[in-house]
Design a protein around this motif. Structure first.
Motif, PDB file in Angstrom:
ATOM      1  N   TYR A  34      44.159  34.434  36.414  1.00  0.00           N
ATOM      2  CA  TYR A  34      43.906  34.301  37.936  1.00  0.00           C
ATOM      3  C   TYR A  34      42.093  33.911  38.004  1.00  0.00           C
ATOM      4  CZ  TYR A  34      48.833  34.689  38.753  1.00  0.00           C
ATOM      5  OH  TYR A  34      50.360  34.669  39.113  1.00  0.00           O
ATOM      6  N   GLY A  35      41.368  35.160  37.437  1.00  0.00           N
ATOM      7  CA  GLY A  35      39.647  34.830  37.170  1.00  0.00           C
ATOM      8  C   GLY A  35      39.664  35.991  36.020  1.00  0.00           C
ATOM      9  N   GLN A  36      38.633  35.882  35.921  1.00  0.00           N
ATOM     10  CA  GLN A  36      37.253  37.210  34.875  1.00  0.00           C
ATOM     11  C   GLN A  36      36.042  36.972  34.923  1.00  0.00           C
ATOM     12  OE1 GLN A  36      37.221  35.320  31.091  1.00  0.00           O
ATOM     13  NE2 GLN A  36      37.584  36.926  30.172  1.00  0.00           N
ATOM     14  N   CYS A  37      35.690  38.121  35.277  1.00  0.00           N
ATOM     15  CA  CYS A  37      34.117  38.791  35.794  1.00  0.00           C
ATOM     16  C   CYS A  37      33.715  39.131  34.380  1.00  0.00           C
ATOM     17  CB  CYS A  37      34.253  40.258  36.818  1.00  0.00           C
ATOM     18  SG  CYS A  37      33.022  40.576  37.084  1.00  0.00           S
ATOM     19  N   CYS A  38      32.631  38.345  34.321  1.00  0.00           N
ATOM     20  CA  CYS A  38      31.496  38.781  32.982  1.00  0.00           C
ATOM     21  C   CYS A  38      30.537  39.341  33.156  1.00  0.00           C
ATOM     22  CB  CYS A  38      31.541  37.730  32.228  1.00  0.00           C
ATOM     23  SG  CYS A  38      30.549  37.766  30.793  1.00  0.00           S
ATOM     24  N   GLU A  41      27.125  38.265  30.697  1.00  0.00           N
ATOM     25  CA  GLU A  41      26.936  36.614  31.630  1.00  0.00           C
ATOM     26  C   GLU A  41      26.482  36.834  33.074  1.00  0.00           C
ATOM     27  OE1 GLU A  41      29.440  33.840  30.012  1.00  0.00           O
ATOM     28  OE2 GLU A  41      29.054  34.336  27.782  1.00  0.00           O
ATOM     29  N   LEU A  42      26.785  37.765  33.821  1.00  0.00           N
ATOM     30  CA  LEU A  42      26.896  37.840  35.164  1.00  0.00           C
ATOM     31  C   LEU A  42      27.909  36.441  35.931  1.00  0.00           C
ATOM     32  CD1 LEU A  42      23.451  38.945  35.965  1.00  0.00           C
ATOM     33  CD2 LEU A  42      24.659  40.633  35.964  1.00  0.00           C
ATOM     34  N   THR A  43      28.729  36.261  35.467  1.00  0.00           N
ATOM     35  CA  THR A  43      29.504  34.968  36.034  1.00  0.00           C
ATOM     36  C   THR A  43      30.709  35.997  36.126  1.00  0.00           C
ATOM     37  OG1 THR A  43      28.873  34.110  34.106  1.00  0.00           O
ATOM     38  CG2 THR A  43      30.891  32.953  35.306  1.00  0.00           C
ATOM     39  N   ILE A  44      31.361  35.043  37.063  1.00  0.00           N
ATOM     40  CA  ILE A  44      32.970  35.744  38.025  1.00  0.00           C
ATOM     41  C   ILE A  44      33.447  33.788  38.473  1.00  0.00           C
ATOM     42  CG2 ILE A  44      34.021  36.335  39.976  1.00  0.00           C
ATOM     43  CD1 ILE A  44      31.793  38.344  40.881  1.00  0.00           C
ATOM     44  N   ASN A  45      34.417  33.800  37.805  1.00  0.00           N
ATOM     45  CA  ASN A  45      35.790  32.745  37.402  1.00  0.00           C
ATOM     46  C   ASN A  45      36.913  32.642  38.250  1.00  0.00           C
ATOM     47  OD1 ASN A  45      33.387  31.180  35.957  1.00  0.00           O
ATOM     48  ND2 ASN A  45      34.156  31.992  33.837  1.00  0.00           N
ATOM     49  N   VAL A  46      37.484  32.325  38.992  1.00  0.00           N
ATOM     50  CA  VAL A  46      38.061  32.469  39.751  1.00  0.00           C
ATOM     51  C   VAL A  46      39.188  31.447  38.966  1.00  0.00           C
ATOM     52  CG1 VAL A  46      39.710  32.795  41.873  1.00  0.00           C
ATOM     53  CG2 VAL A  46      38.050  34.428  41.502  1.00  0.00           C
ATOM     54  N   PHE A  57      43.014  37.570  47.585  1.00  0.00           N
ATOM     55  CA  PHE A  57      43.180  38.790  46.215  1.00  0.00           C
ATOM     56  C   PHE A  57      42.409  38.356  44.895  1.00  0.00           C
ATOM     57  CE2 PHE A  57      45.134  40.795  42.721  1.00  0.00           C
ATOM     58  CZ  PHE A  57      45.541  42.378  43.314  1.00  0.00           C
ATOM     59  N   THR A  58      42.336  38.141  44.552  1.00  0.00           N
ATOM     60  CA  THR A  58      41.732  37.025  42.607  1.00  0.00           C
ATOM     61  C   THR A  58      39.874  36.978  43.339  1.00  0.00           C
ATOM     62  OG1 THR A  58      43.506  36.596  41.743  1.00  0.00           O
ATOM     63  CG2 THR A  58      40.960  36.329  41.001  1.00  0.00           C
ATOM     64  N   ILE A  59      40.009  36.540  44.301  1.00  0.00           N
ATOM     65  CA  ILE A  59      38.166  37.042  44.408  1.00  0.00           C
ATOM     66  C   ILE A  59      37.646  38.580  44.996  1.00  0.00           C
ATOM     67  CG2 ILE A  59      36.457  36.235  46.078  1.00  0.00           C
ATOM     68  CD1 ILE A  59      37.855  33.720  46.435  1.00  0.00           C
ATOM     69  N   ILE A  60      38.777  38.879  45.471  1.00  0.00           N
ATOM     70  CA  ILE A  60      38.397  40.732  46.434  1.00  0.00           C
ATOM     71  C   ILE A  60      38.469  41.197  44.610  1.00  0.00           C
ATOM     72  CG2 ILE A  60      39.549  42.210  47.055  1.00  0.00           C
ATOM     73  CD1 ILE A  60      40.210  40.004  49.073  1.00  0.00           C
ATOM     74  N   LEU A  93      33.177  47.716  51.559  1.00  0.00           N
ATOM     75  CA  LEU A  93      33.739  46.863  52.306  1.00  0.00           C
ATOM     76  C   LEU A  93      33.923  45.955  53.203  1.00  0.00           C
ATOM     77  CD1 LEU A  93      36.961  46.225  52.564  1.00  0.00           C
ATOM     78  CD2 LEU A  93      36.933  48.014  54.894  1.00  0.00           C
ATOM     79  N   ASP A  94      32.353  45.934  53.727  1.00  0.00           N
ATOM     80  CA  ASP A  94      32.083  45.043  54.368  1.00  0.00           C
ATOM     81  C   ASP A  94      31.197  43.985  53.159  1.00  0.00           C
ATOM     82  OD1 ASP A  94      32.429  46.076  56.523  1.00  0.00           O
ATOM     83  OD2 ASP A  94      30.409  47.515  57.272  1.00  0.00           O
ATOM     84  N   THR A  95      30.530  44.526  52.667  1.00  0.00           N
ATOM     85  CA  THR A  95      29.931  43.409  51.457  1.00  0.00           C
ATOM     86  C   THR A  95      31.236  42.567  50.783  1.00  0.00           C
ATOM     87  OG1 THR A  95      28.188  45.073  50.868  1.00  0.00           O
ATOM     88  CG2 THR A  95      28.845  43.925  49.303  1.00  0.00           C
ATOM     89  N   ILE A  96      32.250  42.869  50.429  1.00  0.00           N
ATOM     90  CA  ILE A  96      33.302  42.447  50.322  1.00  0.00           C
ATOM     91  C   ILE A  96      33.432  40.818  50.520  1.00  0.00           C
ATOM     92  CG2 ILE A  96      35.660  42.465  48.904  1.00  0.00           C
ATOM     93  CD1 ILE A  96      34.978  45.279  48.139  1.00  0.00           C
TER      94      ILE A  96
END
Length: 110
Positions: A34-38, A41-46, A57-60, A93-96
């Protein structure tokens, strides 16, 4: 924020590290993801097409990976004590929540 090939792209900053955040089609992710953090490459794909609750949920989930990486931390089950989990949540938590709100607001604008 820009859109390329069906992807919504934006920049987010986590611990003074700039990441690329993208909402992408399923073909851009490994099967079943559903998502991936690399962190290299400093990349988040959702995945862009899923129900809003699952997407949040996936973004978090992916943001937590990015926060760990941007803090230079790696955790295993052996060193994830209850105290470590509570400390991580208290510090981040606040940052998220702020990042999730930012991502969702900017997606609606795009």
């Amino acid at each position: 924020q820009k859109e390329e090939q069906g992807e919504v792209n934006m920049k987010i900053t986590i611990n003074n590290v700039e990441w690329n955040f993208n909402f992408v089609p399923q073909v851009s992710l490994p099967a079943g993801y559903y998502g991936q953090c690399c962190d290299e490459e400093l990349t988040i794909n959702v995945l862009k097409n899923m129900n809003p609750a699952r997407q949040r949920f996936t973004i978090i989930h992916e943001l937590v990976h990015a926060i760990f990486h941007s803090q230079g931390r790696t955790y295993t089950w052996e060193n994830m004590s209850e105290e470590n989990v509570c400390e991580f949540i208290a510090w981040n938590l606040d940052t998220i929540n702020n990042l999730v709100d930012y991502i969702q607001e900017h997606r609606r604008e795009g």
